[in-house]
Design a protein around this motif. Structure first.
Motif, PDB file in Angstrom:
ATOM      1  N   UNK A 108      36.047  -7.598   7.864  1.00 43.33           N
ATOM      2  CA  UNK A 108      36.932  -7.453   6.728  1.00 43.33           C
ATOM      3  C   UNK A 108      37.022  -5.983   6.334  1.00 43.33           C
ATOM      4  N   UNK A 109      37.367  -5.734   5.087  1.00 40.03           N
ATOM      5  CA  UNK A 109      37.387  -4.358   4.570  1.00 40.03           C
ATOM      6  C   UNK A 109      35.983  -3.775   4.693  1.00 40.03           C
ATOM      7  N   UNK A 110      35.847  -2.539   5.197  1.00 35.58           N
ATOM      8  CA  UNK A 110      34.509  -1.971   5.369  1.00 35.58           C
ATOM      9  C   UNK A 110      33.681  -2.020   4.087  1.00 35.58           C
ATOM     10  N   UNK A 111      32.465  -2.483   4.204  1.00 36.78           N
ATOM     11  CA  UNK A 111      31.572  -2.581   3.057  1.00 36.78           C
ATOM     12  C   UNK A 111      30.967  -1.216   2.725  1.00 36.78           C
ATOM     13  N   UNK A 112      30.801  -0.965   1.445  1.00 36.99           N
ATOM     14  CA  UNK A 112      30.161   0.281   0.997  1.00 36.99           C
ATOM     15  C   UNK A 112      28.642   0.114   1.109  1.00 36.99           C
ATOM     16  N   UNK A 113      28.010   1.010   1.854  1.00 37.67           N
ATOM     17  CA  UNK A 113      26.594   0.846   2.185  1.00 37.67           C
ATOM     18  C   UNK A 113      25.810   2.106   1.810  1.00 37.67           C
ATOM     19  N   UNK A 116      28.929   2.078  10.612  1.00 38.91           N
ATOM     20  CA  UNK A 116      30.343   1.984  10.974  1.00 38.91           C
ATOM     21  C   UNK A 116      30.562   1.002  12.113  1.00 38.91           C
ATOM     22  N   UNK A 117      29.659   1.013  13.101  1.00 39.89           N
ATOM     23  CA  UNK A 117      29.789   0.084  14.221  1.00 39.89           C
ATOM     24  C   UNK A 117      29.655  -1.365  13.771  1.00 39.89           C
ATOM     25  N   UNK A 118      28.942  -1.584  12.656  1.00 41.27           N
ATOM     26  CA  UNK A 118      28.737  -2.933  12.134  1.00 41.27           C
ATOM     27  C   UNK A 118      29.790  -3.337  11.109  1.00 41.27           C
ATOM     28  N   UNK A 119      30.732  -2.443  10.826  1.00 41.99           N
ATOM     29  CA  UNK A 119      31.817  -2.798   9.910  1.00 41.99           C
ATOM     30  C   UNK A 119      31.621  -2.344   8.480  1.00 41.99           C
ATOM     31  N   UNK A 120      30.827  -1.307   8.285  1.00 48.48           N
ATOM     32  CA  UNK A 120      30.635  -0.749   6.943  1.00 48.48           C
ATOM     33  C   UNK A 120      30.978   0.725   6.912  1.00 48.48           C
TER      34      UNK A 120
END
Length: 307
Positions: free
Chosen positions: A185-190, A214-218
């Motif tokens: 989904x939208x990249x999560x803020x981590x 980033x590779x995991x979608x965040x």
């Protein structure tokens, strides 16, 4: 004897002019190192996965901060730990080392007594961890390619190129297959919480967790922080309101204690990560460049997206 001499000459010819890039230096080897030392758990694991334990005289910089798991303990059981923390020049010279695999803030400090320049007069070549080059030169944002580059360069240095290329090809294929199955989904803020209570020590733009996230979608909320691993303020963390907190587990303060500190602090009560209790733990050896980075991406993706 003539045959032996011919084989020796052939081997020397193979290794001549083996040149690799190490930060802002080019380093040339005329023979594979035979008495290598690595610093820190992740760099030592790179040596081990390449099958180089028999080319090593020891390692440094692990037990002073970290605990080895069973796999790593077995890998280094035949090797002495020459220094619990950063080694001195005397330790490296005293071990008759011919090679030191380290990095800036991974066994060496800028302006410190152990650097490529201070070790050169003793015949000790240094290869620097690529991620750490941000401390001494301009470089691109952190990338998983940096870990691959280190393995491939070590392969060239130690004349185990086929082994290094096989490992990297395997990692690439594993990550590609995994990434292709992600439904993001939208990249999560981590936020990466390494350590510190008064001020947090975290991963900036040039540290490996930025690439893993980033590779995991965040997206690392500090990915515009022009540093590798460094200190920020809690005010900055609160302002950027992370949705997930990644805790790096090592040292005397456990991951659970770090989580408890954040959860119990009223200043963080309105953070999305706290309200939704979204924490994920990476071991130090997973969060820093090394063979466990692919598994780290899978761990993060599972925490981010449940897959």
């Amino acid at each position: 004897m003539i045959l032996g001499a011919a084989l020796s000459l052939t081997a020397s010819a193979v290794f001549a002019d083996t040149t690799v890039q190490s930060c802002d230096r080019t380093v040339t080897f005329d023979a594979p190192p035979e008495r290598a030392i690595s610093n820190d758990v992740n760099l030592t694991e790179m040596m081990l996965v390449l099958g180089l334990a028999d080319r090593m005289v020891g390692y440094t910089g692990i037990s002073g901060w970290k605990t080895l798991d069973a796999e790593m303990t077995a890998g280094v059981e035949a090797l002495p730990e020459l220094s619990e923390k950063y080694p001195s020049k005397e330790v490296l010279v005293g071990a008759d080392a011919d090679f030191f695999f380290a990095g800036w803030n991974y066994g060496m400090k800028v302006g410190g007594e152990v650097t490529p320049e201070t070790l050169a007069p003793f015949g000790i070549d240094v290869y620097e961890l690529t991620e750490s080059c941000a401390h001494i030169m301009d470089k691109d944002k952190a990338s998983i390619e940096e870990m691959y580059a280190d393995l491939l360069n070590l392969g060239r240095i130690f004349d185990v190129e086929d082994r290094a290329e096989g490992l990297v090809d395997g990692y690439r294929a594993e990550l590609e297959a995994f990434s292709g199955g992600l439904d993001l989904g939208e990249p999560l803020r981590v936020f990466v919480y390494d350590s510190g209570e008064d001020t947090p020590f975290t991963a900036g733009r040039y540290a490996m967790p930025t690439a893993l996230i980033e590779a995991a979608g965040g997206v690392n909320i500090m990915d515009d922080f022009e540093k590798s691993w460094a200190t920020v303020t809690w005010e900055e963390v609160v302002e950027r309101n992370p949705e997930v907190v990644v805790i790096v587990n090592y040292g005397d303060v456990t991951a659970e204690q770090k989580r408890a500190f954040m959860v119990s602090n009223p200043a963080f009560a309105d953070l999305d990560a706290i309200k939704n209790d979204r924490f994920v733990t990476l071991e130090y050896v997973e969060a820093t460049p090394g063979p466990r980075n692919i598994q780290a991406i899978k761990t993060l993706a599972d925490a981010f997206w449940g897959q």
